[in-house]
Design a protein around this motif. Structure first.
Motif, mmCIF file in Angstrom:
data_model
loop_
_atom_site.group_PDB
_atom_site.id
_atom_site.type_symbol
_atom_site.label_atom_id
_atom_site.label_comp_id
_atom_site.label_asym_id
_atom_site.label_seq_id
_atom_site.Cartn_x
_atom_site.Cartn_y
_atom_site.Cartn_z
ATOM 1 N N LEU A 1 43.290 77.810 19.570
ATOM 2 C CA LEU A 1 42.004 77.171 19.273
ATOM 3 C C LEU A 1 41.100 78.092 18.466
ATOM 4 O O LEU A 1 40.388 77.642 17.558
ATOM 5 N N LYS A 2 41.115 79.396 18.783
ATOM 6 C CA LYS A 2 40.280 80.338 18.047
ATOM 7 C C LYS A 2 40.756 80.472 16.598
ATOM 8 O O LYS A 2 39.956 80.639 15.681
ATOM 9 N N GLU A 3 42.080 80.417 16.390
ATOM 10 C CA GLU A 3 42.599 80.451 15.020
ATOM 11 C C GLU A 3 42.141 79.220 14.247
ATOM 12 O O GLU A 3 41.746 79.306 13.082
ATOM 13 N N ARG A 4 42.216 78.058 14.915
ATOM 14 C CA ARG A 4 41.750 76.833 14.261
ATOM 15 C C ARG A 4 40.253 76.908 13.966
ATOM 16 O O ARG A 4 39.789 76.453 12.919
ATOM 17 N N LYS A 5 39.501 77.484 14.903
ATOM 18 C CA LYS A 5 38.057 77.614 14.719
ATOM 19 C C LYS A 5 37.754 78.473 13.497
ATOM 20 O O LYS A 5 36.867 78.141 12.697
ATOM 21 N N ARG B 1 36.238 76.685 6.160
ATOM 22 C CA ARG B 1 36.146 75.447 5.396
ATOM 23 C C ARG B 1 34.714 74.910 5.383
ATOM 24 O O ARG B 1 34.225 74.405 4.368
ATOM 25 N N ILE B 2 34.030 75.026 6.527
ATOM 26 C CA ILE B 2 32.643 74.563 6.619
ATOM 27 C C ILE B 2 31.751 75.377 5.685
ATOM 28 O O ILE B 2 30.907 74.835 4.974
ATOM 29 N N THR B 3 31.952 76.706 5.684
ATOM 30 C CA THR B 3 31.161 77.575 4.814
ATOM 31 C C THR B 3 31.360 77.202 3.348
ATOM 32 O O THR B 3 30.394 77.111 2.576
ATOM 33 N N ASP B 4 32.613 76.975 2.953
ATOM 34 C CA ASP B 4 32.904 76.597 1.565
ATOM 35 C C ASP B 4 32.269 75.256 1.216
ATOM 36 O O ASP B 4 31.683 75.086 0.142
ATOM 37 N N ALA B 5 32.376 74.271 2.130
ATOM 38 C CA ALA B 5 31.820 72.945 1.874
ATOM 39 C C ALA B 5 30.300 72.998 1.773
ATOM 40 O O ALA B 5 29.703 72.358 0.895
ATOM 41 N N GLU B 6 29.656 73.760 2.648
ATOM 42 C CA GLU B 6 28.199 73.880 2.602
ATOM 43 C C GLU B 6 27.735 74.502 1.300
ATOM 44 O O GLU B 6 26.734 74.079 0.715
#
Length: 405
Positions: free
Chosen positions: A307-311, A317-322
């Motif tokens: 789960l931590k790897e997925r996080k 991905r969130i940082t790039d999208a933002e």
């Protein structure tokens, strides 16, 4: 369209085999037989962990041979492929940086080799790029590339040891026949001879009046940050040479059975590079109670790690999208909300966080009160320390393989 699972795995297997083969060929052509000498990266590793450096000289590795790729289970194949992409990304970046620098017209020597004998041990430095300027103010710049997932705030000690070793050898061996340039007929010449042959540039026979510096260029997927300059320091060079001899002697003792890897000093405390160590599986640093992987606790720990790897992937991905959305919002030139589906978006400017810079406060109060000691004491009495807290560390275990033949 869903991919054919079997064919997709075979494609991954083919790519993994190709990456491993390419890495072996590149190492052999540029670095030669690394078991026969101590390199700057070995010295850097030895500064932080003698056990890992000696294991590397003994050929212990978590990287399989190309002939073993066909026998890897899918999860091991994914792990090996992922690691190879990260490791070889630096070589791809190196190729691009070389083309970019060459396009500027700068006089550049790629992979310059410096080879010496010290106390019976062969020591070699391979400089990623050596930039040269002649004329009345001759200068030389060593540029070492480091591929990083995230740009570090400061360099690891292992990186700095590499730089001090490189720049120290360049200066001290300047007029000695210690230099070679791959893919040319230049072998065992002095540095001025090599530069004269390659570029027709005359450099002084002594390095005393030459401006010599070394720099690290840290490169992530979207950022570049230089660290330096590192200047020739004979004390640091001597420390590097002593470390090289210690690695070689320790490797000989382990081969002879006089020492075990676990008898060697190892990296203490938390270090982010431990996850990448090929011999972390049985490192004394991590010896503790072992929990069966199929037990309830073992399964939960494995799930947490997954789960931590997925996080981590999601956060990236969130940082790039933002960042893309902020840029698009800026280009649109609106200050209003943007609505789409069941959500609305808006970019606003938030005031920066206020912090107290202790140093100018002390200076200002000391000038008013006239006693810096009283000021320091008063500030310490006003400090508040947070409660201790627990932190959970999760690290990968790299499976040790047999010694290389």
């Amino acid at each position: 369209m869903q991919p054919d699972t079997i064919k997709a795995q075979e494609l991954m297997r083919l790519l993994t085999q190709g990456l491993l083969a390419h890495a072996e060929e590149k190492t052999a052509s540029e670095l030669g037989n690394r078991s026969q000498y101590i390199g700057m990266s070995d010295i850097g590793k030895g500064v932080e962990c003698m056990r890992a450096a000696v294991a590397s000289k003994l050929g212990i590795s978590a990287i399989p041979a190309t002939t073993d790729v066909g026998e890897l289970a899918h999860e091991d194949l994914v792990r090996v492929l992922g690691r190879q992409i990260i490791l070889q990304r630096g070589h791809w970046q190196e190729y691009g940086i070389e083309k970019a620098l060459t396009a500027t017209g700068v006089k550049l020597v790629p992979q310059l080799e410096i080879s010496i004998e010290h106390n019976g041990v062969t020591i070699k430095a391979h400089l990623d790029f050596t930039l040269v300027w002649g004329g009345k103010r001759p200068a030389v710049r060593i540029l070492e590339l480091k591929s990083n997932g995230r740009i570090p705030e400061s360099l690891y000690a292992s990186y700095e040891a590499q730089l001090y070793g490189q720049v120290g050898l360049l200066k001290s061996c300047w007029a000695q026949p210690c230099f070679s340039v791959p893919q040319t007929d230049l072998r065992q010449v002095t540095f001025p001879q090599a530069i004269k042959k390659m570029f027709g540039v005359d450099l002084p026979e002594s390095s005393d009046n030459v401006d010599v510096e070394a720099w690290v260029l840290s490169i992530s997927m979207s950022e570049v940050k230089p660290f330096g300059p590192y200047l020739p320091d004979m004390d640091m060079l001597e420390a590097c040479m002593q470390t090289a001899v210690a690695i070689w002697r320790a490797a000989e003792d382990v081969r002879a059975g006089n020492l075990g890897l676990s008898d060697l000093d190892y990296c203490r405390g938390f270090h982010p590079l431990c996850d990448w160590c090929d011999v972390n599986g049985d490192c004394p640093k991590f010896q503790a109670a072992s929990i069966p992987s199929d037990s309830a606790c073992g399964l939960e720990l494995e799930e947490l790690a997954m789960l931590k790897e997925r996080k981590a992937v999601l956060e990236e991905r969130i940082t790039d999208a933002e960042e893309r959305i902020r840029q698009t919002y800026s280009l649109i030139g609106t200050q209003d909300w943007i609505s789409t589906g069941a959500h609305r978006f808006r970019v606003t400017t938030v005031a920066g966080r206020k912090t107290l810079d202790r140093s100018p406060v002390v200076d200002k109060l000391a000038s008013l009160i006239g006693d810096e000691l009283k000021v320091q004491t008063a500030l310490e009495q006003c400090e508040k320390e947070g409660k201790p807290h627990d932190r959970l560390y999760i690290g990968k275990i790299n499976k040790p393989l047999k010694l290389a033949a």
